[in-house]
Design an enzyme around this catalytic site. Structure first.
Site, mmCIF file in Angstrom:
data_model
loop_
_atom_site.group_PDB
_atom_site.id
_atom_site.type_symbol
_atom_site.label_atom_id
_atom_site.label_comp_id
_atom_site.label_asym_id
_atom_site.label_seq_id
_atom_site.Cartn_x
_atom_site.Cartn_y
_atom_site.Cartn_z
ATOM 1 N N CYS A 269 -7.926 -66.874 -15.152
ATOM 2 C CA CYS A 269 -7.635 -65.468 -14.836
ATOM 3 C C CYS A 269 -8.274 -65.192 -13.487
ATOM 4 O O CYS A 269 -9.421 -65.588 -13.243
ATOM 5 C CB CYS A 269 -8.224 -64.550 -15.900
ATOM 6 S SG CYS A 269 -8.152 -62.803 -15.425
ATOM 7 N N GLU B 84 -13.258 -55.025 -13.422
ATOM 8 C CA GLU B 84 -12.586 -53.823 -12.911
ATOM 9 C C GLU B 84 -13.555 -52.644 -12.784
ATOM 10 O O GLU B 84 -13.452 -51.843 -11.881
ATOM 11 C CB GLU B 84 -11.440 -53.414 -13.838
ATOM 12 C CG GLU B 84 -10.245 -54.358 -13.797
ATOM 13 C CD GLU B 84 -9.294 -54.058 -12.636
ATOM 14 O OE1 GLU B 84 -9.172 -52.900 -12.243
ATOM 15 O OE2 GLU B 84 -8.673 -55.023 -12.147
ATOM 16 N N ASP C 274 -0.488 -59.545 -7.444
ATOM 17 C CA ASP C 274 -1.311 -59.535 -8.665
ATOM 18 C C ASP C 274 -1.160 -58.174 -9.334
ATOM 19 O O ASP C 274 -0.763 -57.199 -8.694
ATOM 20 C CB ASP C 274 -2.789 -59.780 -8.323
ATOM 21 C CG ASP C 274 -3.659 -59.824 -9.585
ATOM 22 O OD1 ASP C 274 -3.260 -60.510 -10.551
ATOM 23 O OD2 ASP C 274 -4.721 -59.175 -9.616
ATOM 24 N N SER C 275 -1.498 -58.131 -10.611
ATOM 25 C CA SER C 275 -1.479 -56.856 -11.327
ATOM 26 C C SER C 275 -2.457 -55.868 -10.683
ATOM 27 O O SER C 275 -2.270 -54.666 -10.782
ATOM 28 C CB SER C 275 -1.855 -57.079 -12.788
ATOM 29 O OG SER C 275 -3.111 -57.725 -12.855
ATOM 30 N N HIS D 28 -9.535 -62.680 -12.154
ATOM 31 C CA HIS D 28 -10.731 -61.837 -12.096
ATOM 32 C C HIS D 28 -12.021 -62.633 -12.351
ATOM 33 O O HIS D 28 -13.097 -62.222 -11.933
ATOM 34 C CB HIS D 28 -10.677 -60.758 -13.190
ATOM 35 C CG HIS D 28 -9.848 -59.573 -12.829
ATOM 36 N ND1 HIS D 28 -8.504 -59.655 -12.587
ATOM 37 C CD2 HIS D 28 -10.185 -58.262 -12.679
ATOM 38 C CE1 HIS D 28 -8.046 -58.445 -12.319
ATOM 39 N NE2 HIS D 28 -9.036 -57.586 -12.364
ATOM 40 N N CYS E 15 -1.585 -64.318 -10.218
ATOM 41 C CA CYS E 15 -1.970 -63.693 -11.484
ATOM 42 C C CYS E 15 -1.527 -64.651 -12.580
ATOM 43 O O CYS E 15 -0.344 -65.022 -12.643
ATOM 44 C CB CYS E 15 -1.245 -62.359 -11.610
ATOM 45 S SG CYS E 15 -1.467 -61.547 -13.203
HETATM 46 N N1 DGL Z 1 -4.938 -61.012 -12.743
HETATM 47 C C1 DGL Z 1 -4.705 -61.207 -14.147
HETATM 48 C C2 DGL Z 1 -4.679 -62.710 -14.478
HETATM 49 O O1 DGL Z 1 -4.964 -63.568 -13.645
HETATM 50 C C3 DGL Z 1 -5.683 -60.486 -15.028
HETATM 51 C C4 DGL Z 1 -5.685 -58.985 -14.931
HETATM 52 C C5 DGL Z 1 -4.742 -58.264 -15.843
HETATM 53 O O2 DGL Z 1 -4.867 -58.351 -17.076
HETATM 54 O O3 DGL Z 1 -3.874 -57.578 -15.302
HETATM 55 O O4 DGL Z 1 -4.350 -63.039 -15.586
#
Ligand code: DGL
Length: 277
Positions: A195, A161, A13-14, A197, A76
């Site tokens: 997403c 975050e 993931d990012s 998050h 992600c």
């Molecule tokens: N984890 C990313 C997603 O599921 C969101 C976080 C980001 O923007 O890096 O899209």
């Protein structure tokens, strides 16, 4: 190019969000080994261009392959929307056609027809995921009778975050985006948290969600779909090691990652710092 014959499942993931997916996968398949990689130094990916998300995701997948992973899950949505297809079609055949990279969009899309009665679905995601139109395109291919409305929620990732997902300040932006998507199509009966998050905002989202609307969170479905995939692909399953071990890698500070990760996983973890570019 990549030498190890067997290895853990890679989860990328990012940043931290993919931990919500990783947590469900590990609970569903506790015997397997995992490496979780968060590119925290370059997160968020949400507002970045196709080219940049692809380049960063490609580096992350390479790193996980170098660590011995034969199967990598892009946990992600932004990376799944913007980089998965190119990696599958362009990079894997050159690197190693036997290795696999899977995303989170397809397992989500597969569930849509059975979840929605009105056949009107709302997708909430990062600006990158929504502007890619990936959900609309994929749902359109599989279920052309479903109407999809997407909405970018650029404030939701920062709220998570910065650990503000439970604060009174979060209420304004949670209500704002829910109102907006339901105003765009009042027949929506299913809202997808597109997403990784967003599951941390579920408590707040439920406060403002009108009755009769189903909230769809991806983790469990991604985990179930992975179990099913490995049953259908024993040649991949055979290359996955099973000692119940897990490593956590981040491109930012290990200390920061482990304190934030405990919010997502509810347990302390040991973290390694790595460079992937
Ligand atoms: N984890 C990313 C997603 O599921 C969101 C976080 C980001 O923007 O890096 O899209």
């Amino acid at each position: 190019m990549f030498t190890k014959a067997t290895g853990p499942i890679g989860v990328f993931d990012s940043g931290y969000g993919g931990l919500t997916i990783f947590d469900k996968i590990r609970k569903t398949m506790p015997d397997y080994d995992y490496i979780y990689l968060g590119d925290n130094a370059r997160a968020p990916y949400g507002p970045r261009s196709f080219e940049v998300v692809y380049r960063f995701t490609r580096q992350a997948v390479m790193k996980l392959f170098n660590e011995g992973c034969h199967l990598v899950i892009l946990a992600c949505n932004t990376a799944s929307a913007k980089a998965l297809r190119t990696i599958q079609q362009k990079d894997l055949p050159l690197w190693d056609p036997e290795r696999r990279v899977l995303g989170v969009i397809r397992p989500t899309v597969e569930m849509m027809d059975q979840i929605s009665h009105s056949k009107h679905i709302g997708i909430l995601g990062t600006p990158g995921t929504i502007s890619s139109n990936s959900y609309t395109i994929e749902i359109g291919k599989m279920f052309p009778h479903i109407k999809v409305t997407g909405l970018a929620c650029p404030m939701w990732v920062p709220l998570v975050e910065y650990n503000e997902f439970d604060s009174p300040g979060a209420d304004y932006f949670v209500k704002k985006y829910l109102d907006q998507i339901l105003a765009a199509d009042s027949a929506i009966d299913t809202i997808v948290l597109g997403c990784t998050h967003y599951p941390l905002l579920i408590k707040k989202i439920k406060t403002y969600l009108p009755e009769g609307i189903t909230l769809f969170s991806q983790g469990e479905h991604v985990a179930e779909s992975l179990v099913d995939y490995l049953k259908r692909h024993p040649e991949i399953d055979d290359r996955l090691t099973r000692r119940g071990q897990c490593r956590f890698l981040t491109t930012e500070s290990a200390e920061k990652f482990s304190s934030a990760a405990s919010i997502f996983l509810n347990q302390p973890i040991k973290v390694e710092e790595v460079a992937i570019d």
